[in-house]
Write an enzyme that holds these catalytic residues in place. Structure first.
Site, mmCIF file in Angstrom:
data_model
loop_
_atom_site.group_PDB
_atom_site.id
_atom_site.type_symbol
_atom_site.label_atom_id
_atom_site.label_comp_id
_atom_site.label_asym_id
_atom_site.label_seq_id
_atom_site.Cartn_x
_atom_site.Cartn_y
_atom_site.Cartn_z
ATOM 1 N N ASP A 1 4.368 1.475 -9.960
ATOM 2 C CA ASP A 1 2.944 1.199 -9.735
ATOM 3 C C ASP A 1 2.582 -0.244 -10.073
ATOM 4 O OD1 ASP A 1 2.425 3.723 -8.905
ATOM 5 O OD2 ASP A 1 1.221 4.329 -10.624
ATOM 6 N N HIS B 1 -0.332 -1.319 -10.059
ATOM 7 C CA HIS B 1 -1.591 -1.295 -10.824
ATOM 8 C C HIS B 1 -1.405 -0.854 -12.275
ATOM 9 C CE1 HIS B 1 -2.442 2.954 -8.959
ATOM 10 N NE2 HIS B 1 -1.802 3.099 -10.098
ATOM 11 N N TYR C 1 13.450 4.080 13.862
ATOM 12 C CA TYR C 1 14.694 3.317 13.844
ATOM 13 C C TYR C 1 14.772 2.301 14.968
ATOM 14 C CZ TYR C 1 15.894 7.003 17.207
ATOM 15 O OH TYR C 1 15.883 7.871 18.255
ATOM 16 N N SER D 1 -5.442 5.896 6.967
ATOM 17 C CA SER D 1 -6.133 4.642 6.701
ATOM 18 C C SER D 1 -5.859 4.186 5.277
ATOM 19 C CB SER D 1 -7.639 4.815 6.904
ATOM 20 O OG SER D 1 -7.926 5.145 8.246
#
Length: 621
Positions: A385, A387, A416, A436
């Protein structure tokens, strides 16, 4: 060669010491974006005229925006957590890098959506680049590996199970569509093919032009009906996302097996071996084994190198499993062991450097932790992570895999094909879990990596400083003498309290508890530490007024067996108390801040911390 960075120049600072620079960069990015708008077809006339701007309703609308912003600013200042301050030693949060913040703020004005290339031409390219960077940090070959940004470690862990589950069903699909490729293999052998061998078989199906048929016959096409892909093994220190993952992917809670942890809260490798032996004897396949590098409650680093040895041992016996490392918290700490050429630094050299520098964290450098980090590239995939120890704003998790061919089993178009022609896929959303997704998060990670090298000269310096601060904190707790709290009910005779850390930290998370000397009640110990937490958290009101802020957790028998029993014994509590209650509440401090590393800072904040604890204990009585 990367020049060493100055950590003090990377953050806005606890007292906004670098605000002037940050403000100038904010003005630059706003001006730059405004010019971009102006010079897109510069001959086009302005849509909003100066006369319209003078209209009363126009000015009223602007005023509404101004008022809403002022309201929001007030709400945030009144109720937000001051992550930036060294007085905050709670969850996995701290100040974020100015480079990452600026990258996020600039990019959000362009609002790219990294689901599809046409909605994010710039940031999709950056996501591929960042994926390679993280793969390199984890020790993978960036030309062979694959990685991308997720909303967090939870989604990254989901993607690991998604990959493992789909890969496990491939051999059976091949037997149905291209039986000659697996001729002579029975069900048990098909369930125990190593990941690399499954990927080679996939290549062969592509050569025979039957891969799409094979994909349709895997679990992604037929579902879980009739396919026992096996169990998932995790340590007791697991993140809660694994419990949800086996539910979401149809594996089932009954097929999630936990391995006990030892007193150091690392996975017990001998217990893991015993479990694998039992499952093998029962002919129960193992889908995946998960090792943790930086558990969320204790910061423990499982002995990855020993798990690798165990996996290799069983592969020789025809038993195989997918190996994932959940390094959501600890992944970036691998930079401590990597030089400017992405080569591992010898253990002896690191030890010598720490001793020469007189670092407080010299005792932290254990061989087990070093070997665990160096063994990480032997895993099939890794969660990391940005963050967390990447010091990047939310939301930015990541998953990296050792072999990019894996994504073929989860892609919804022929991924591929792009390997041959272009390394910049048009539809990122077709082979990741999310649809999204903010390109701004990717830009924040890219900016951070651009400024802070992913090795000992960059992130290694920041994280080393946080670990040094953590070790000062740990040693101060360990050596703190019992202290007296006045008690009016005892006619001037005070109560004596002591504090003890749970275990020596592997990275920079420290668990600890306060208790009255001579008090044999685990119930009272738990109540006291819960009360301290409430006085040093949002529970006591707006955090901005707190002298010190921390977090807490409960170590229960359900999750940790009888492992915490020895901790309460250190306080002089009769172990029968553990048998009756089965839970101990501890305070938890994640020391991500790099600002506790020097003696002056530490002594000041340590004094403040102890005063806050004593004040809370006094309020309890």
């Amino acid at each position: 060669m990367d020049e060493p960075i100055n950590a003090d120049a990377l953050f806005m600072g606890p007292k906004s010491e670098n605000y002037d620079f940050f403000r100038r960069m904010l003005l630059y990015l706003m001006d730059d974006h405004a010019d971009w708008r102006k010079f897109f077809h510069p001959d086009d006339q302005p849509v909003v005229t100066e006369a319209e701007k003078r209209h009363e309703d126009f000015q009223d609308t602007l005023q509404k925006t101004r008022e809403a912003l002022v309201d929001l600013a007030g709400l945030l200042q009144d109720s937000s957590t001051p992550w930036f301050s060294p007085r905050y030693l709670g969850h996995m949060n701290t100040d974020t890098l100015m480079a990452a913040n600026l990258g996020y703020m600039l990019t959000i004005l362009y609002n790219p959506n990294n689901c599809a290339y046409e909605g994010s031409p710039a940031t999709t390219s950056l996501e591929i680049e960042v994926g390679r960077q993280l793969a390199t940090l984890m020790g993978y070959n960036p030309k062979k590996a694959w990685g991308h940004i997720t909303s967090g470690g939870t989604v990254a862990n989901y993607e690991a199970i998604w990959l493992a589950r789909n890969l496990a069903s491939v051999p059976f699909a091949i037997r149905e569509c291209c039986p000659d490729l697996v001729a002579g293999l029975d069900d048990w052998q098909l369930l125990n093919l190593p990941t690399a061998q499954i990927l080679d078989l996939i290549d062969q199906t592509k050569e025979k032009d039957c891969f799409e048929k094979v994909k349709a016959k895997t679990v992604r096409g037929t579902g879980m009906c009739g396919i026992d892909t096996g169990v998932v093994i995790v340590p007791q220190s697991k993140h809660y996302s694994w419990t949800k993952a086996v539910d979401i992917f149809g594996i089932g809670q009954d097929n999630l097996y936990t391995v006990p942890v030892r007193e150091d809260y690392r996975m017990d490798i001998e217990a893991l071996k015993e479990l694998i032996d039992r499952l093998t004897a029962e002919k129960k396949p193992i889908l995946a084994v998960v090792a943790v590098v930086g558990s969320t409650e204790e910061g423990a680093v499982d002995e990855v190198h020993r798990v690798i040895q165990l996996r290799d041992h069983y592969q020789k016996q025809g038993v195989s499993f997918y190996l994932h490392i959940d390094a959501a918290y600890g992944g970036y700490a691998r930079s401590l062991f990597i030089d400017e050429h992405q080569r591992p630094i010898p253990f002896d050299e690191l030890e010598q450097q720490a001793q020469q520098a007189g670092k407080a964290n010299v005792d932290w450098l254990s061989r087990d932790v070093y070997d665990a980090f160096l063994a990480m590239p032997e895993a099939d995939s890794i969660t990391v992570d940005p963050h967390k120890l990447g010091y990047i704003p939310y939301a930015a998790g990541a998953i990296v895999t050792s072999d990019r061919r894996m994504i073929d089993v989860i892609s919804y178009f022929a991924a591929y094909v792009f390997d041959k022609n272009d390394d910049n896929p048009m539809l990122l959303g077709s082979y990741i879990m999310e649809g999204s997704k903010a390109g701004a998060a990717v830009a924040a990670v890219w900016m951070a990596h651009k400024v802070v090298p992913l090795n000992r000269t960059g992130y290694g310096r920041i994280i080393s400083a946080s670990i040094e601060g953590a070790y000062r904190f740990y040693n101060a707790l360990l050596n703190h003498k019992p202290f007296e709290i006045p008690d009016n009910s005892r006619k001037g005779k005070g109560r004596l309290f002591h504090v003890l850390p749970l275990t020596r930290p592997d990275i920079n998370i420290i668990d600890y508890a306060f208790h009255e000397v001579g008090n044999n009640s685990l119930k009272e110990m738990n109540e006291l530490n819960r009360f301290i937490y409430e006085k040093c958290s949002y529970k006591s009101g707006p955090l901005y007024g707190n002298d010190f802020i921390t977090s807490k957790t409960a170590l229960t028998r359900e999750e940790y067996g009888d492992n915490p029993r020895k901790f309460i014994e250190h306080f002089g509590i009769d172990p029968i108390q553990w048998d009756e209650i089965g839970s101990v509440t501890v305070l938890r401090s994640c020391v991500l801040t790099p600002y506790l590393m020097n003696n002056t800072n530490f002594e000041m904040y340590w004094g403040t911390f102890i005063q806050a604890m004593e004040k809370a204990i006094a309020a309890y009585y």
